[in-house]
Design an enzyme around this catalytic site. Structure first.
Site, PDB file in Angstrom:
ATOM      1  N   ASP A  82       0.776  -0.696   0.205  1.00  0.00           N
ATOM      2  CA  ASP A  82       0.222   0.293   0.232  1.00  0.00           C
ATOM      3  C   ASP A  82       1.254   1.075   0.368  1.00  0.00           C
ATOM      4  OD1 ASP A  82      -2.031   1.992   0.372  1.00  0.00           O
ATOM      5  OD2 ASP A  82      -2.572   0.758   2.177  1.00  0.00           O
ATOM      6  N   ASP A  99      -3.499   2.817  -5.372  1.00  0.00           N
ATOM      7  CA  ASP A  99      -2.229   3.166  -4.875  1.00  0.00           C
ATOM      8  C   ASP A  99      -2.111   1.442  -4.012  1.00  0.00           C
ATOM      9  OD1 ASP A  99      -4.355   3.041  -3.393  1.00  0.00           O
ATOM     10  OD2 ASP A  99      -4.353   4.215  -2.149  1.00  0.00           O
ATOM     11  N   GLU A 100      -2.685  -0.005  -4.062  1.00  0.00           N
ATOM     12  CA  GLU A 100      -2.261  -1.116  -3.545  1.00  0.00           C
ATOM     13  C   GLU A 100      -2.555  -1.556  -4.418  1.00  0.00           C
ATOM     14  OE1 GLU A 100      -5.632  -1.790  -0.533  1.00  0.00           O
ATOM     15  OE2 GLU A 100      -5.989   0.293  -0.428  1.00  0.00           O
TER      16      GLU A 100
END
Length: 429
Positions: free
Chosen positions: A14, A110-111
């Protein structure tokens, strides 16, 4: 660190405070200041989308209004989102992940989950070493901090990346998961939202461990199938695979089940003329994206957000035949809205949404009726294709509906250009 012989080794990476971190990287002079990324207040999109660590220290949370955020921190720096920057950062981090495994499954911009089970022997590295190396490489090569969770299943790996922030690696194995995961509040479990948490707490289930021990009868009658799934998640019995990343797409293959666009209007919508202009603009974006993907839809869904209590009314209707024709979708959406809402000062609408679902490919034959309500469908389809080509060459504003030009705010909107494809959920893969 103890894993069973048959266990997988799954990472969840993350990017910490992704939008704000990327903005501070692009503007080094802001690194020592509290920064948030938010939408435009004049368009009533003034909600905090991301904050850096300094802003977080003032108690600012994601989804705070900018008015609330400024009350907490008067000297707050507010920046608009720049999605191209975030997408570039996402692509670069995924290139690093791909050095360790081909099984890289994005979970938003974003992950991502990584299954490194098959890479340990060929890389002569442990999963823990890979986790730390990825964390160090993203800092050294991209200047971005990450949180990494490592476990034998995707849900616990995701829990691990959320457990310690920023710039941390958390390992959840067979020895420590009861101490780390089971003692945490039930809301910390993936897919336990506010409503589910209230139901669980009303029955005395406060922790993930208590959920893991919940009985069949309670789960079936209180939650149905979703209850058993959540209990499996709590026990670490999630067996869903990490899908492979296609670097050409920078995303996993997905089955598109719907197309939709919605907007929060700059002012409350209190008249039919404005509402009709917005519906046409939204329907046009939806139909254009369908045609690009070679799809038609059988079902129209509309949403109307109240300007009084912000509640959302959703209604749907099935069409006689599947369509990708703009005017058919716009007319059906408008009729559906008019049947369930009156646009006036007493019932203002803050935002509208148009969606289509129940999709079929254009290659599938359409069973027409003898008395077709729109006998000129072929001509309308040709017109749409001609307009699509003009917009491809000259931009989405080169041709617009006359209805949109009656309202300056509606004319200024470009739903297709501003469309955001949201991350696909774990349950919809």
């Amino acid at each position: 660190m103890r894993f069973a012989r048959s266990d997988r080794h799954i990472l969840h990476v993350d990017l910490n405070c992704c939008y704000a971190q990327v903005e501070c990287q692009a503007h080094p002079e802001l690194r020592d200041k509290p920064v948030v990324v938010a939408g435009k207040e004049e368009l009533r999109h003034g909600i905090v989308m991301a904050k850096n660590l300094l802003a977080k220290s003032f108690g600012i949370k994601t989804a705070d209004t900018l008015a609330d955020a400024r009350r907490k921190c008067p000297h707050l720096v507010v920046l608009p989102p720049h999605y191209d920057l975030y997408k570039r950062a996402s692509r670069e981090t995924r290139r690093i992940y791909y050095d360790y495994t081909s099984q890289v499954e994005p979970f938003g911009i974003d992950e991502a989950w990584l299954d490194v089970t098959g890479s340990l022997r060929c890389l002569s590295m442990s999963a823990e070493d890979i986790a730390y190396e990825i964390s160090e490489r993203t800092k050294a090569e991209l200047g971005l901090m990450t949180s990494v969770g490592l476990s034998w299943n995707k849900v616990f790996a995701k829990f691990g990346s959320d457990h310690k922030k920023p710039d941390a690696v958390t390992i959840i194995d067979r020895d420590n998961f009861k101490q780390i995961v089971w003692e945490a509040p039930v809301r910390k479990l993936l897919y336990v939202g506010a409503a589910t948490e209230r139901k669980l707490r009303s029955s005395g289930i406060l922790t993930i461990g208590q959920l893991a021990c919940a009985g069949d009868y309670y789960l079936k009658h209180r939650f149905g199938k979703i209850g058993f799934m959540l209990r499996d998640f709590a026990r670490g019995d999630d067996m869903t695979e990490v899908k492979e990343l296609d670097l050409c797409k920078a995303d996993v293959d997905r089955v598109v089940k719907s197309y939709g666009n919605g907007t929060t209007f700059p002012r409350d919508i209190t008249d039919d003329q404005t509402a009709h202009a917005v519906v046409c603009m939204l329907a046009e974006s939806v139909s254009q994206r369908m045609r690009e993907d070679g799809m038609r839809a059988k079902t129209i869904v509309v949403g109307i957000r109240s300007g009084i209590d912000l509640g959302m009314v959703v209604r749907q209707a099935t069409l006689p035949v599947p369509t990708d024709i703009t005017c058919e979708i716009a007319d059906a959406a408008w009729q559906l809205m008019c049947a369930h809402h009156r646009f006036c000062w007493e019932t203002p609408a803050r935002g509208l949404h148009v969606c289509v679902t129940n999709l079929v490919p254009v290659s599938e034959d359409i069973q027409l009726v003898l008395f077709d309500p729109l006998p000129k469908r072929s001509a309308l389809a040709k017109l749409d294709r001609a307009v699509d080509e003009l917009r491809r060459r000259f931009g989405n504003k080169c041709v617009v509906w006359g209805r949109q030009m009656t309202d300056a705010d509606a004319f200024a909107l470009d739903a297709k250009a501003e469309n955001t494809v949201h991350p696909i959920g774990l349950l919809h893969r």
